[in-house]
Design an enzyme around this catalytic site. Structure first.
Site, short mmCIF file in Angstrom:
data_model
loop_
_atom_site.label_atom_id
_atom_site.label_comp_id
_atom_site.label_asym_id
_atom_site.label_seq_id
_atom_site.Cartn_x
_atom_site.Cartn_y
_atom_site.Cartn_z
N CYS A 3 0.87 -1.19 0.00
CA CYS A 3 0.00 0.00 0.00
C CYS A 3 0.90 1.23 0.00
O CYS A 3 2.05 1.16 -0.45
CB CYS A 3 -0.98 -0.03 1.16
SG CYS A 3 -0.24 -0.02 2.81
N ARG A 9 -3.40 -0.72 5.39
CA ARG A 9 -3.98 -1.79 4.58
C ARG A 9 -3.06 -3.00 4.40
O ARG A 9 -3.48 -4.15 4.66
CB ARG A 9 -4.36 -1.24 3.19
CG ARG A 9 -5.50 -0.25 3.24
CD ARG A 9 -5.62 0.54 1.94
NE ARG A 9 -4.50 1.46 1.77
CZ ARG A 9 -4.32 2.25 0.73
NH1 ARG A 9 -5.18 2.23 -0.27
NH2 ARG A 9 -3.28 3.08 0.67
N ASP A 117 -8.23 3.88 1.10
CA ASP A 117 -7.28 4.25 2.14
C ASP A 117 -8.06 4.67 3.39
O ASP A 117 -8.79 5.66 3.35
CB ASP A 117 -6.43 5.40 1.60
CG ASP A 117 -5.37 5.86 2.59
OD1 ASP A 117 -5.41 5.42 3.75
OD2 ASP A 117 -4.52 6.66 2.18
P1 4NP Z 1 -1.81 2.76 4.13
O1 4NP Z 1 -2.50 4.08 4.73
O2 4NP Z 1 -1.25 3.15 2.78
O3 4NP Z 1 -2.95 1.81 4.02
O4 4NP Z 1 -0.74 2.34 5.11
C1 4NP Z 1 -1.84 5.31 4.85
C2 4NP Z 1 -1.01 5.52 5.91
C3 4NP Z 1 -0.40 6.75 6.06
C4 4NP Z 1 -0.62 7.74 5.12
C5 4NP Z 1 -1.44 7.52 4.05
C6 4NP Z 1 -2.05 6.29 3.90
N1 4NP Z 1 0.01 9.00 5.28
O5 4NP Z 1 -0.27 9.89 4.47
O6 4NP Z 1 0.80 9.19 6.22
#
Ligand code: 4NP
Length: 144
Positions: A3, A9, A117
């Site tokens: 991800c 995720r 997300d």
């Molecule tokens: P992930 O979610 O891609 O599912 O781990 C996110 C975690 C952090 C951020 C964005 C999406 N961020 O912008 O810090």
């Protein structure tokens, strides 16, 4: 399992798929296309929803996807369209490209749906992500 941040995720996807396959023969790992959270444990909301379904993901630590992952893994599942494009940009050849798949195409073939997300939302978003990944991982585990 890839991800963006490797804290929401893909740690769930890693924990769910690993729980459904034989750990002696199938190695499941996760990574993020961005480095913001490298070294961090999964988001507390992912840890909680995993625990609710009997999975412990709290010992995972975030890392960034690397080109050498194309050599070490047979299949690379992207959680969303943006992750998919960013992984493909690192592919060195057609063999690398063919390893990259959108995870929800396992449960919804050819639809190219993204796992939303959940980072800026509430707990329900994490519950929804869990349900989608569990369904996809049931199918993946049967195939492998
Ligand atoms: P992930 O979610 O891609 O599912 O781990 C996110 C975690 C952090 C951020 C964005 C999406 N961020 O912008 O810090």
């Amino acid at each position: 399992m890839v991800c963006l941040g490797n804290i929401c995720r893909s740690p769930l996807a890693e924990g769910i798929l690993q729980s459904k396959v034989d750990a002696d023969t199938v190695f499941v790992d996760s990574a993020g296309t961005a480095a913001y959270h490298v070294g961090n444990k999964p988001d507390e909301r992912s840890i909680e929803v995993a625990a609710k379904y009997g999975l412990n993901i709290r010992n995972q630590r975030a890392r960034k996807f690397e080109v050498k992952d194309f050599d070490e893994f047979d299949i690379i599942f992207a959680m969303d369209e943006s992750n998919y494009q960013n992984i493909l940009m690192l592919a060195r050849n057609e063999e690398d490209e063919q390893k990259v798949k959108m995870i929800l195409n396992e449960s919804n073939p050819n639809e190219n749906l993204s796992v939303p997300d959940p980072y800026y939302g509430g707990n329900q978003g994490f519950e929804n992500v869990y349900t989608m990944l569990d369904e996809a991982c049931n199918i993946i585990s049967k195939k492998i």
